[in-house]
Each structure stands twice: as C-alpha cells, then as structure tokens.
Write an enzyme that holds these catalytic residues in place. Sequence first.
Site, PDB file in Angstrom:
ATOM      1  N   CYS A  39      -2.873  -4.355   0.751  1.00 32.28           N
ATOM      2  CA  CYS A  39      -2.641  -2.948   1.084  1.00 32.28           C
ATOM      3  C   CYS A  39      -1.315  -2.770   1.814  1.00 32.28           C
ATOM      4  O   CYS A  39      -1.213  -3.057   3.012  1.00 32.28           O
ATOM      5  CB  CYS A  39      -3.800  -2.425   1.934  1.00 32.28           C
ATOM      6  N   CYS A  84      -1.351  -0.272   4.669  1.00 29.00           N
ATOM      7  CA  CYS A  84      -1.948  -0.766   5.911  1.00 29.00           C
ATOM      8  C   CYS A  84      -1.018  -1.740   6.627  1.00 29.00           C
ATOM      9  O   CYS A  84      -0.913  -1.718   7.848  1.00 29.00           O
ATOM     10  CB  CYS A  84      -3.255  -1.525   5.632  1.00 29.00           C
ATOM     11  N   ASP A  85      -0.397  -2.635   5.888  1.00 33.66           N
ATOM     12  CA  ASP A  85       0.243  -3.791   6.524  1.00 33.66           C
ATOM     13  C   ASP A  85       1.764  -3.831   6.422  1.00 33.66           C
ATOM     14  O   ASP A  85       2.399  -4.711   7.015  1.00 33.66           O
ATOM     15  CB  ASP A  85      -0.326  -5.084   5.906  1.00 33.66           C
TER      16      ASP A  85
END
Length: 312
Positions: A137, A140-141
């Site tokens: 992701c 997200c990261d």
Amino acid sequence: MSENQQVENVIIIGSGPAGYTAAIYTARANLNPLMFEGYFAGGQLMLTTEVENYPGFPEGVMGPDFMMDLKKQAERFGTRVVTKDVTKVDFSQTPHRVEVGNDVYYANAVIISTGASAKLLGLESEKKLMGHGVSTCATCDGAFFREKAVAIVGGGDSAMEEANFLTRFASKVYVIHRREELRASKIMQDRAMNNPKIEFIWNSEITEILGEQKVTGVKLYNNKTDEHSEMALDGVFVAIGHTPNTKLFTEFLETDETGYLKVAYPSSRTNVEGVFAAGDVHDSIYRQAITAAGAGCRAAIDAERYLESIGH
Ligand code: NAP
C-alpha cells in the site's frame, strides 16, 4: 454438527476496521453482536507498520496495535469475538445460517467484512520483509521512503498510480514489470512515463527480495534476455492486484465484474435481505482503513434499522 438454537441479532463475518467498527456500533445499539474475526484477524493493517493517515492519531499508530484497540473497543460494549473462520453460509433461508466448522449459528442480520487480500509474489523473502520495506500500500507507507529508491511491481493502473504517488517522497521509483507492455490505461501510462523520477524495467521478475532486517535490494530475472541481476533498493511495493474475499458468498450474493460484492449504494444492502457488506470486500476504489471503518458504521446502522423493521 452442533446447532445453536438461539437466533442471533447480528453476526459479523471478518474483522479489520470495517468489521470492528460494525461491532462497536451494533454492540452500542444493544444488539449483542457475534463476530467471527477469522484466524488472520485484523485485516490488511496487520501487514503494515505505522499508520499515519488515520485521523485522530497525530503521532501515528502501529497497524496491529490499532486493530487490537478496535477489538478491545468492540468487546468493551459486549461484542463476542470468536477467532475462527466461517466455513459456509446459507443465505437462502431466514434466519441466515452460518457454519463455523461443525458449529451452526443463525442470525437475522449478517454483516460481511471479509476484506480483500493484496496479491503477493509468493516469495519467502517477501513474507519475511513485509512491513520492513515490503509493502502492498503506497498510500499507507509511501511517506516512509523520503529520498529513497523504491520499486513498484506490476503493470496495471494501481502500479502506475502508486508509482506516481511515490515520486512525492522517493528520489527514484522503478516500475518492474514482467512484460514489455503495460496493462494500465493510456492516461495512467502517459502520466507515469512522463514522470522524470520513474524508470521502467521491462520483462523482469523479482526472484528474491534482499535484506535481513529491512529491504536492501532485489534479485531480478530478465525473461527476454535470460539474464540475472541485482539492484539496490530501500523499498518494494507490490501492486499486482487484489482479490476480494468473497468465495463463501458468491452462491448467494451478486458481485460486480471485478468480483467485489455489490451493494445498493449508498446503503450497504446486498441483494439478500438482512445481509450487508462493509469495507474492502465491496470497495475496489478507496480501500482505506478510514473508508472501511465508515462503511462498517453504515452497515451497522443499516442492520439496526433492518432488524427494527422486522420487529427485533
Ligand atoms: P490489474 O489491472 O489486474 O493489474 C495487475 C498487474 O500486475 C498486471 O500488470 C499484471 O501483469 C501484474 N501481475 C499480476 N500477477 C503478477 C505476478 N505474480 N508477478 C508479477 N506481476 C504480476 O490490477 P490493478 O492494477 O490493481 O487494477 C485493478 C482494477 O482497478 C483495474 O480494473 C484497474 O483499472 C482499476 N484501477 C483503476 C485506477 C484508476 O483509474 N485511478 C487505479 C487503480 C486501479 P500482466 O499485465 O502481465 O498480467
């Protein structure tokens, strides 16, 4: 088979932000929900480290810790959480039948929040370094890779979108694709190809992700030239698609052309009365913890109103 004669108000199948939020809401509505969170409870956030984009956590929160807290919050209001997988359902009858191994349960309403699983390359090293430089992701990261060199694996729209997104942080983004033609739409391809930070590595497959505590590089195999090589990297983002976890339900529930559960938008109602869906199992577009949690709330409210309408 052991049959539980008691008919539950609500059974929630699957956990993660959608399921736990549905549990919190239905529990607080006095519906005494029963949740089968699954053996791999917690969903995709269990595969990530720090979550920085969930509102309310100015310092960020570790994905697994966050899921444990959501579970505690659901239990605090009386949710009965069972760490088992549902093995079979029958939505052709009311109350709906839910099997968990040899145990049979019945419920007037069912909320499905079984999520979607990111497809993985299937390498041992990928499993080992998940959350330590390997991610599924970028949203997200990505921010953990400021001024770093990262690779995206895949040639679809997700890979292009995530490659572009990662250039906000990374100094260099390699797109590693197994063919020399992209599957992505023309507009997404053009955007990626015109981005000076993105470089394409064609006809290439990752055979191993290198690193002990964190990613340091990858081993590559060029399937056209038959050559093996290594490259140094700080992160590997796998963007080769997702599979919604719908196998148990497709006999009864309609799915869209990509296999996600269909709901009567803007509600969470599926085509079967009393069965609701929340989270990534019905959402191929946003796929965020916060949108899943929102969908869990919606499903809980829909279930509550449905139960009221049938006199429970
Ligand atoms: P996808 O279209 O199925 O593409 C998956 C990509 O991963 C393909 O290029 C495929 O290679 C590659 N791949 C699959 N298995 C692999 C493996 N084991 N090893 C290496 N590569 C592998 O998936 P997606 O990109 O996640 O998109 C899913 C759907 O969402 C699509 O309909 C897409 O259009 C849509 N979407 C739209 C947007 C947007 O419009 N903004 C953004 C994201 C997603 P091959 O090409 O060789 O098969």
